[in-house]
Scaffold this motif. Structure first.
Motif, PDB file in Angstrom:
ATOM      1  N   MET A 249       0.842  -1.195   0.000  1.00 65.22           N
ATOM      2  CA  MET A 249       0.000   0.000   0.000  1.00 65.22           C
ATOM      3  C   MET A 249       0.884   1.256   0.000  1.00 65.22           C
ATOM      4  SD  MET A 249      -3.238  -0.425   0.081  1.00 65.22           S
ATOM      5  CE  MET A 249      -4.386  -1.764   0.257  1.00 65.22           C
ATOM      6  N   ALA A 250       0.258   2.394  -0.334  1.00 66.59           N
ATOM      7  CA  ALA A 250       1.018   3.643  -0.337  1.00 66.59           C
ATOM      8  C   ALA A 250       1.618   3.901   1.035  1.00 66.59           C
ATOM      9  CB  ALA A 250       0.112   4.793  -0.745  1.00 66.59           C
ATOM     10  N   SER A 251       0.848   3.640   2.082  1.00 68.51           N
ATOM     11  CA  SER A 251       1.392   3.783   3.427  1.00 68.51           C
ATOM     12  C   SER A 251       1.134   2.502   4.204  1.00 68.51           C
ATOM     13  CB  SER A 251       0.748   4.977   4.153  1.00 68.51           C
ATOM     14  OG  SER A 251       1.145   4.942   5.505  1.00 68.51           O
TER      15      SER A 251
ATOM     16  N   LEU B 191       0.002   3.186   7.860  1.00 68.43           N
ATOM     17  CA  LEU B 191      -1.414   3.538   8.037  1.00 68.43           C
ATOM     18  C   LEU B 191      -2.294   2.313   7.867  1.00 68.43           C
ATOM     19  CD1 LEU B 191      -1.934   6.966   6.234  1.00 68.43           C
ATOM     20  CD2 LEU B 191      -1.861   6.519   8.678  1.00 68.43           C
TER      21      LEU B 191
ATOM     22  N   LEU C  71     -11.651   5.395   7.700  1.00 67.32           N
ATOM     23  CA  LEU C  71     -11.138   6.541   6.929  1.00 67.32           C
ATOM     24  C   LEU C  71      -9.673   6.344   6.560  1.00 67.32           C
ATOM     25  CD1 LEU C  71     -12.747   9.613   8.726  1.00 67.32           C
ATOM     26  CD2 LEU C  71     -13.097   8.897   6.367  1.00 67.32           C
ATOM     27  N   ILE C  72      -8.895   5.893   7.545  1.00 68.11           N
ATOM     28  CA  ILE C  72      -7.465   5.676   7.269  1.00 68.11           C
ATOM     29  C   ILE C  72      -7.310   4.644   6.158  1.00 68.11           C
ATOM     30  CG2 ILE C  72      -5.336   4.737   8.244  1.00 68.11           C
ATOM     31  CD1 ILE C  72      -6.167   5.900  10.924  1.00 68.11           C
TER      32      ILE C  72
ATOM     33  N   ILE D 249      -8.477   6.093   2.677  1.00 65.63           N
ATOM     34  CA  ILE D 249      -7.501   7.051   2.125  1.00 65.63           C
ATOM     35  C   ILE D 249      -6.332   6.287   1.493  1.00 65.63           C
ATOM     36  CG2 ILE D 249      -5.722   8.709   2.868  1.00 65.63           C
ATOM     37  CD1 ILE D 249      -7.892   9.892   4.738  1.00 65.63           C
ATOM     38  N   ASN D 250      -5.904   5.266   2.200  1.00 54.94           N
ATOM     39  CA  ASN D 250      -4.792   4.452   1.707  1.00 54.94           C
ATOM     40  C   ASN D 250      -5.157   3.718   0.416  1.00 54.94           C
ATOM     41  OD1 ASN D 250      -2.177   3.725   2.099  1.00 54.94           O
ATOM     42  ND2 ASN D 250      -2.563   2.465   3.892  1.00 54.94           N
TER      43      ASN D 250
ATOM     44  N   ILE E 212      -7.473   4.507  -1.853  1.00 55.81           N
ATOM     45  CA  ILE E 212      -7.610   5.435  -2.995  1.00 55.81           C
ATOM     46  C   ILE E 212      -6.229   5.854  -3.480  1.00 55.81           C
ATOM     47  CG2 ILE E 212      -8.491   7.700  -3.748  1.00 55.81           C
ATOM     48  CD1 ILE E 212     -10.614   7.431  -1.511  1.00 55.81           C
ATOM     49  N   THR E 213      -5.392   6.236  -2.517  1.00 57.39           N
ATOM     50  CA  THR E 213      -4.043   6.713  -2.878  1.00 57.39           C
ATOM     51  C   THR E 213      -3.267   5.636  -3.629  1.00 57.39           C
ATOM     52  OG1 THR E 213      -4.090   8.006  -0.872  1.00 57.39           O
ATOM     53  CG2 THR E 213      -1.961   7.760  -1.928  1.00 57.39           C
TER      54      THR E 213
ATOM     55  N   LEU F 249     -14.951   7.526   2.229  1.00 55.31           N
ATOM     56  CA  LEU F 249     -14.227   8.768   2.553  1.00 55.31           C
ATOM     57  C   LEU F 249     -15.194   9.948   2.659  1.00 55.31           C
ATOM     58  CD1 LEU F 249     -11.287  10.032   2.731  1.00 55.31           C
ATOM     59  CD2 LEU F 249     -11.677  10.737   0.397  1.00 55.31           C
TER      60      LEU F 249
ATOM     61  N   PRO G 289     -17.241  10.612   7.435  1.00 50.82           N
ATOM     62  CA  PRO G 289     -17.073  11.827   8.267  1.00 50.82           C
ATOM     63  C   PRO G 289     -18.417  12.444   8.657  1.00 50.82           C
ATOM     64  CG  PRO G 289     -15.564  11.899   6.427  1.00 50.82           C
ATOM     65  CD  PRO G 289     -16.469  10.734   6.183  1.00 50.82           C
TER      66      PRO G 289
END
Lengths: 585, 153
Positions: free
Chosen positions: A122-124, A127, A192-193, A196-197, A199-200, A230, A234
């Protein structure tokens, strides 16, 4: 090899230890963690449903099992009415959020996104790890509510105020509701975390040659699911913040002119309908957060098992985008009886009926893919066909409920229970089963037992129809949901035996899931070894080594030359052509 | 063709943008609740108009200035003008402190005028936005300190 890749490949210091499951940032391990946690939660949710079905079938009979598990809430084996509501609430919460959201999206996004887009991870990865641990924490927090003195939350999975906003309203409105809100807040952050990961990663980490129109449909589905999450979670967080303030700090966002046990409460100026608006702004996209990954999984499995290109690849993508976009404009169809303006009701009826169009396109494309295919009835394929069947049946009743005139009569009856359990619950869970059976070799390097898989499918599939189909008729006859005992109402006596029948089938269906659990666990250790590409599929995950390595590919990342559905093309010798093999090869 | 490292750096920036988007949606939720509730209460003559103190306007102006200073701090950092960049970061930091003082003054004003969290919903919304915003503020403060630390390094 660049530095990042080198780091990932060499960062395997925990590989030989049990600790790797705690500190692992490898997306494949995290996928397993999501899956096993969701399965654990799923079995708890299933067990709870069997318990409250027992109460519905035999309301005047004590059960030792109630006393055994919930002694305090089951005097002499008779289930406490308010605890019945708690069971319904926690069943819904667990199934929707922890199994079908966290479990389905969490497992398959983690497993498939890096593998199918040709990324190392993953990108992060950090996370990603954080997302799982928060998910586990929120799951355990939710279960903890069974151990608080007043019992778990009991305002339904939708936690409508005032029941959820007044801590003294009923037993479940007390500490249990507070724990529910804490758990859900942690869950939202985890979600959410994760989103975000996801999608990125999809937008930025695709390998060379993998354009958006060469992505497998499942990746499109997971991308849109993450976008929905996402944008909508929220808003639920905002609703939860206001609810926490109402409960603990004396504000009146959702409360006004309320009497509790004859006492006038000071709350003034709020509106419980406001909560419904905020909740359903998440709540309806949530339905698609649950079903889109399942639809994506089914697209992959259909094409592979029919040995045919997926019919209408581009329209499938546009349909997914349309469903995701429209899902933000239909929320008030859950509120037709809340007293909203009839004109607004008509607008939401129209938007709701419009969403049936892209859904129907998807179903048409599925059937067109199956048409004249060289069908292989593997277990994942059977579950996929089951999913399509449920999506059609449940989708048709959705047209009834999307219409304000009909919904006003059917709202809060068993018709609604039948509708969403078929279209959202069963279809999505079948997608999950299909995905587990299909990608099990990728997760555990073993094959699951096909015979046991078939038995599991047939019992579950038949059971679901036997359980939920009669509920439509109960609902049309006005039988309301969330009632503890129907014996008090003479007009529902005709359904006494039907309730017993549904309960017996529920128990059989519950036991059928033990076959799956056995197959899942047994195959992990004693299952047949999997080959590198057991389904002869085209996507990139089947090009990685059988043994897991963090970084996925030993050397360079694969390059993509075509879309993922190149099956039975006479141009090629085999009936499949992996995405990473060039025509010059 | 971008290297895996380059892709990763772009991805991390993208993550920050998505975090911002999710924060925007959080505030959109609260703001839409405020609008819906306000319209309902105005129709019922139950909405109380609250005159916000001028310090909140000043703090908004400071907010805009701090956005400009941090933007240029980043710009100058990319131009390898570390000293200017660091100076702007310090300025941003002090604007942040001043902002905090003004916010506390605003809070004092609300309390002195008998506007409490648990009073009329109109006041509750101010406190709600105030506290939610404060959470974001604490996070961004942490980010600023991290940034300062890395720039110094």
């Amino acid at each position: 090899m660049d530095r990042q890749t080198d780091n990932i490949l060499s960062n395997n210091k925990f590989n030989m230890k049990i600790l790797k499951y705690i500190f692992s940032r490898d997306h494949k391990i995290i996928a397993k963690q999501f899956l096993i946690t969701a399965m654990f939660m799923g079995f708890i949710g299933l067990f709870i449903s069997v318990l409250f079905r027992l109460q519905l079938a035999y309301p005047n009979r004590p059960f030792y099992i109630f006393k055994l598990f919930f002694n305090k809430f089951a005097n002499d084996g008779y289930l406490d009415p308010s605890f019945y509501l708690s069971l319904v609430t926690i069943h819904g919460t667990i199934m929707i959020f922890f199994v079908l959201t966290g479990g389905l999206s969490g497992t398959f996004s983690n497993l498939l996104i890096p593998l199918q887009i040709g990324a190392r991870d993953m990108a992060s990865p950090f996370l990603n790890m954080l997302s799982y641990w928060l998910f586990l924490l929120s799951s355990l927090t939710m279960l903890y509510s069974f151990f608080v003195i007043t019992g778990p939350a009991s305002a339904g999975w939708t936690i409508y105020p005032p029941l959820s906003a007044l801590p003294k309203a009923i037993n479940g409105s007390g500490t249990g509701q507070t724990v529910w809100l804490i758990s859900m807040s942690i869950f939202i952050i985890s979600s959410l975390i994760g989103n975000i990961n996801y999608i990125t990663t999809i937008m930025n980490m695709r390998t060379q040659g993998l354009t958006m129109y060469r992505l497998p449909i499942i990746i499109w589905a997971l991308l849109l699911t993450a976008i929905l999450g996402l944008l909508s979670f929220p808003v639920l967080m905002a609703a939860v913040i206001l609810l926490i303030l109402d409960r603990g700090f004396g504000t009146s966002f959702y409360l006004s002119d309320i009497f509790l046990a004859g006492e006038y409460l000071h709350y003034d100026g709020g509106s419980p309908i406001l909560f419904q608006h905020l909740f359903w702004f998440l709540g309806h996209p949530e339905v698609y957060i649950v079903i889109l990954p399942a639809l994506g999984i089914s697209s992959e499995i259909l094409s592979i098992n029919c040995r045919k290109p997926l019919f209408g690849y581009h329209t499938m993508i546009y349909s997914l985008i349309a469903i995701a976009g429209l899902s933000f404009f239909v929320w008030a169809h859950h509120m037709f009886i809340s007293g909203i303006n009839p004109l607004i009701g008509s607008v939401f009826t129209i938007t709701t009926l419009i969403i049936a169009v892209p859904s129907a396109i998807k179903v048409f494309n599925y059937i067109a893919t199956i048409w004249r295919g060289n069908i292989k009835f593997t277990t994942p394929m059977l579950f996929t066909i089951g999913l399509i069947s449920f999506f059609i049946t449940g989708g048709l009743t959705g047209i009834y409920l999307g219409n304000a005139i009909l919904d006003i009569n059917l709202n809060d009856t068993y018709f609604v229970v039948a509708h969403f359990h078929i279209v959202m619950g069963s279809a999505a869970i079948f997608g999950m089963f299909a995905g587990i059976y299909h990608w099990y070799p990728k997760l555990f390097q073993k094959m699951m037992n096909e015979k046991l898989g078939h038995i599991h499918f047939w019992i579950t599939y038949i059971s679901i129809y036997l359980i939920f189909f009669p509920m439509h008729f109960m609902g049309i006859n006005g039988m309301p949901r969330r009632y503890y005992d129907f014996n008090a109402f003479g007009m529902f006596n005709i359904f006494i035996n039907m309730n017993k029948f549904i309960t017996i089938i529920s128990i059989i269906s519950g036991f059928a899931q033990l076959i799956f659990l056995y197959n899942f666990t047994y195959s992990m250790f004693k299952g047949k070894d999997s080959s590198k590409n057991p389904w002869k599929a085209n996507t990139l995950e089947w090009t990685t080594p059988i043994e897991h390595i963090h970084g996925n590919w030993e050397n360079d990342l694969p390059v993509v030359y075509r879309w993922p559905y190149e099956y039975s093309n006479p141009k090629y010798q085999d009936d499949y052509m992996p995405q990473n093999i060039s025509d010059k090869h | 063709m971008k290297s895996y490292n380059d892709k990763n750096i772009i991805a991390v920036k993208f993550i920050v943008w998505l975090f911002i988007l999710s924060s925007v949606m959080l505030f959109a939720g609260i703001t839409s609740a405020y609008i819906v509730n306000r319209i309902g209460l105005l129709n019922a003559n139950k909405w109380i108009y609250i005159q916000l103190p001028n310090v909140f306007i000043c703090s908004n102006i400071l907010l805009i200035i701090s956005s400009i200073t941090i933007y240029y701090a980043n710009y100058l950092f990319n131009e390898y003008k570390y000293l200017y960049s660091k100076t702007l970061l310090i300025i941003t930091f002090f604007i942040g402190i001043f902002f905090l003082i003004l916010q506390l003054n605003g809070l004092k004003y609300l309390i002195n005028n008998n506007i409490y969290l648990s009073g009329n919903v109109a006041g509750s919304y101010i406190y709600n936005i105030y506290y939610t915003w404060s959470t974001c503020y604490i996070w961004s403060f942490r980010y600023l300190l991290l940034l300062f630390f890395y720039t110094t390094k």
